[in-house]
Design a protein around this motif. Structure first.
Motif, PDB file in Angstrom:
ATOM      1  N   GLN A 252       0.835  -1.198   0.000  1.00  6.17           N
ATOM      2  CA  GLN A 252       0.000   0.000   0.000  1.00  6.17           C
ATOM      3  C   GLN A 252       0.869   1.248   0.000  1.00  6.17           C
ATOM      4  O   GLN A 252       2.066   1.190   0.273  1.00  6.17           O
ATOM      5  N   GLU A 253       0.273   2.349  -0.333  1.00  8.99           N
ATOM      6  CA  GLU A 253       1.007   3.610  -0.376  1.00  8.99           C
ATOM      7  C   GLU A 253       0.390   4.622   0.572  1.00  8.99           C
ATOM      8  O   GLU A 253      -0.786   4.551   0.911  1.00  8.99           O
ATOM      9  N   LEU A 254       1.210   5.558   0.997  1.00  5.14           N
ATOM     10  CA  LEU A 254       0.789   6.655   1.845  1.00  5.14           C
ATOM     11  C   LEU A 254       1.290   7.957   1.239  1.00  5.14           C
ATOM     12  O   LEU A 254       2.145   7.959   0.362  1.00  5.14           O
ATOM     13  N   THR A 255       0.760   9.063   1.724  1.00  4.55           N
ATOM     14  CA  THR A 255       1.367  10.378   1.544  1.00  4.55           C
ATOM     15  C   THR A 255       1.557  10.950   2.940  1.00  4.55           C
ATOM     16  O   THR A 255       1.006  10.421   3.915  1.00  4.55           O
ATOM     17  N   LEU A 256       2.319  12.019   3.045  1.00  8.81           N
ATOM     18  CA  LEU A 256       2.482  12.641   4.363  1.00  8.81           C
ATOM     19  C   LEU A 256       1.133  13.080   4.927  1.00  8.81           C
ATOM     20  O   LEU A 256       0.891  13.004   6.132  1.00  8.81           O
ATOM     21  N   GLU A 257       0.254  13.507   4.025  1.00  9.78           N
ATOM     22  CA  GLU A 257      -1.072  13.956   4.453  1.00  9.78           C
ATOM     23  C   GLU A 257      -1.903  12.802   5.018  1.00  9.78           C
ATOM     24  O   GLU A 257      -2.492  12.913   6.098  1.00  9.78           O
ATOM     25  N   THR A 258      -1.937  11.666   4.316  1.00  6.30           N
ATOM     26  CA  THR A 258      -2.730  10.539   4.802  1.00  6.30           C
ATOM     27  C   THR A 258      -2.079   9.887   6.026  1.00  6.30           C
ATOM     28  O   THR A 258      -2.779   9.401   6.906  1.00  6.30           O
ATOM     29  N   LEU A 259      -0.752   9.901   6.069  1.00  9.21           N
ATOM     30  CA  LEU A 259      -0.056   9.347   7.233  1.00  9.21           C
ATOM     31  C   LEU A 259      -0.369  10.154   8.484  1.00  9.21           C
ATOM     32  O   LEU A 259      -0.599   9.598   9.559  1.00  9.21           O
ATOM     33  N   LYS A 260      -0.408  11.469   8.341  1.00 11.33           N
ATOM     34  CA  LYS A 260      -0.774  12.319   9.479  1.00 11.33           C
ATOM     35  C   LYS A 260      -2.170  11.974   9.989  1.00 11.33           C
ATOM     36  O   LYS A 260      -2.385  11.827  11.198  1.00 11.33           O
ATOM     37  N   GLU A 279       0.536  16.239  18.706  1.00 13.67           N
ATOM     38  CA  GLU A 279       0.442  17.043  17.490  1.00 13.67           C
ATOM     39  C   GLU A 279       1.269  16.387  16.394  1.00 13.67           C
ATOM     40  O   GLU A 279       2.448  16.088  16.581  1.00 13.67           O
ATOM     41  N   VAL A 280       0.631  16.147  15.243  1.00  5.32           N
ATOM     42  CA  VAL A 280       1.302  15.554  14.093  1.00  5.32           C
ATOM     43  C   VAL A 280       1.272  16.578  12.965  1.00  5.32           C
ATOM     44  O   VAL A 280       0.205  17.032  12.558  1.00  5.32           O
ATOM     45  N   ASN A 294       5.725   0.558   3.707  1.00  3.39           N
ATOM     46  CA  ASN A 294       6.994   0.094   4.277  1.00  3.39           C
ATOM     47  C   ASN A 294       7.054   0.065   5.798  1.00  3.39           C
ATOM     48  O   ASN A 294       8.038   0.463   6.406  1.00  3.39           O
ATOM     49  N   LYS A 295       5.987  -0.391   6.436  1.00  2.00           N
ATOM     50  CA  LYS A 295       5.962  -0.582   7.891  1.00  2.00           C
ATOM     51  C   LYS A 295       6.142   0.723   8.683  1.00  2.00           C
ATOM     52  O   LYS A 295       6.490   0.712   9.860  1.00  2.00           O
ATOM     53  N   LEU A 296       5.876   1.856   8.017  1.00  2.00           N
ATOM     54  CA  LEU A 296       6.035   3.135   8.704  1.00  2.00           C
ATOM     55  C   LEU A 296       5.022   3.307   9.837  1.00  2.00           C
ATOM     56  O   LEU A 296       5.308   3.952  10.843  1.00  2.00           O
ATOM     57  N   MET A 297       3.821   2.737   9.665  1.00  2.00           N
ATOM     58  CA  MET A 297       2.832   2.820  10.738  1.00  2.00           C
ATOM     59  C   MET A 297       3.330   2.105  11.989  1.00  2.00           C
ATOM     60  O   MET A 297       3.121   2.566  13.114  1.00  2.00           O
ATOM     61  N   GLN A 298       3.995   0.956  11.799  1.00  2.00           N
ATOM     62  CA  GLN A 298       4.518   0.218  12.948  1.00  2.00           C
ATOM     63  C   GLN A 298       5.665   0.983  13.608  1.00  2.00           C
ATOM     64  O   GLN A 298       5.749   1.069  14.826  1.00  2.00           O
TER      65      GLN A 298
END
Length: 406
Positions: A252-260, A279-280, A294-298
């Protein structure tokens, strides 16, 4: 008698498997809705939950009869379920109020005033449990062995759907990659072929006025262009895009906006429970450019949970994110900063070497000792870097740099 806050013997292996699946815990509410309802009907209980358990948190990815999304791992009953031996048929507590481990928990002392619990591990492979399917009730229940076996079958279906979800994500990634390859091939071949066509048109337009020397020069140019097309074709055929895919394990893919948005939604409840301001933020430049999950959420989730754990009431946790786009790669930079208790130089060394041990949080939260070790392992697996700035009593900053090859 099971010990307080038990850990599976293969806890780090379990967490690595959970991170390998790279799940978004909010993706499953609808797809598991029928299974949670079925589990409650089979057991005859008011409530059922499907829980996935990471280093710090129990995530209720689907629920029936109760509105619950998460709770600290140390408060959960399912932490015992994932630690039961393989030859035991689930984990059962007939009266939570009379059990020393659970009698003072919020879900026993106050609404919903739970009494009964039975949980079945969600076994993704031998000896590895991602979480638990559990049924609960306000009244004592008697679940027969036959019903327990049916609940095990439902738990197996939960795991099957997780596997299918992961497989579909991987397939979507391969399709996306194939489209990228197709576009690249089309772009690279269009130039040489366009040149060949152009030269041929010049020869045709000049007709009889063509001089032999000019025609030979044009033919040489055509030969060079044709040769470059053949070389490009050979290069394309010799590449193994399947092997390249292994470098990007996330589908899956993210952007900085969706990751926030995801981080804010998932970890705000933990911050609110300790009156901590979370605050993010992200830099607007390149905020809409997609990158592999790439497991950034973890990675970030564990760091945020750890920061909340060691930040006292009324403190702050700030997460900042940015992306730098270079010619051949993108550089992701993250910082998780807190106003917590701080870390000694010795402890920083332990974290960076992947041998951090459990300590107690500012709100007496239990530490399981694997969250930061997992973060270190995942960052290293992505060829990233972790830098820690901290002093005891002065808060901490965890800075992460992760390259993403084009």
């Amino acid at each position: 008698m099971l010990s307080e806050n038990p850990l599976p013997k293969n806890e780090l292996e379990r967490l690595l498997k959970l991170s390998e699946l790279d799940l978004d815990y909010r993706d499953f509410k609808e797809s598991f809705k029928d299974l949670t309802k079925l589990a409650a009907k089979v057991a005859g209980t008011e409530i059922s939950l499907i829980n996935l358990i990471d280093s710090y948190t129990q995530w209720s990815v689907s629920s029936f009869g109760i509105d619950l999304e998460q709770m600290p791992r140390e408060d959960s009953v399912c932490q015992y379920t994932i630690a039961v031996p393989d030859d035991v048929q689930g984990f059962e507590i007939k009266n939570l109020a009379s059990d020393e481990r659970f009698k003072d928990k919020f879900y026993v002392k106050s609404d919903p005033n739970l009494t009964y619990y039975f949980g079945v591990p969600l076994k993704i492979s031998d000896h590895i449990n991602l979480g638990a399917l559990c049924v609960l009730d306000k009244e004592y229940q008697e679940i027969t062995p036959e019903k327990k076996e049916m609940l095990e079958l439902i738990a197996g279906e939960v795991v099957n759907r997780i596997r299918i979800h992961f497989a579909i994500s991987q397939l979507q990634s391969k399709i996306s990659e194939s489209n990228q390859v197709k576009n690249k091939v089309a772009h690279d071949i269009r130039g040489p072929i366009g040149g060949i066509i152009g030269l041929a048109e010049i020869i045709q337009m000049q007709g009889d006025s063509n001089k032999l020397g000019e025609v030979l020069d044009f033919i040489k140019l055509i030969q060079r262009s044709g040769k470059s097309v053949l070389e490009l074709a050979d290069e394309i055929l010799s590449q193994d895009y399947g092997k390249e895919k292994k470098k990007l394990p996330s589908a899956q893919e993210l952007t900085l906006e969706t990751l926030k948005a995801k981080l804010s939604d998932m970890y705000a409840p933990q911050a609110i429970s300790k009156s901590i301001k979370l605050e993010v933020t992200y830099k607007d430049e390149n905020a809409d450019i997609p990158f592999p999950k790439n497991k950034l959420m973890q990675i970030l989730g564990n760091l945020i949970s750890n920061a909340l754990k060691f930040t006292p009431l009324g403190g702050k946790v700030n997460v900042t994110m940015e992306m730098e786009v270079l010619d051949l790669e993108k550089i992701l930079r993250f910082e998780v900063a807190d106003t917590g208790t701080g870390i000694s130089k010795e402890k920083i060394t332990e974290i960076l070497e992947g041998r951090a041990e459990s300590t107690q949080g500012t709100g007496n939260e239990t530490g399981f000792g694997f969250g930061l070790n997992l973060v270190t392992h995942l960052i290293q697996s992505l060829k990233g870097k972790l830098h820690i700035e901290s002093k005891p009593g002065e808060g901490s900053k965890f800075k992460i740099t992760i390259p993403i090859k084009e």
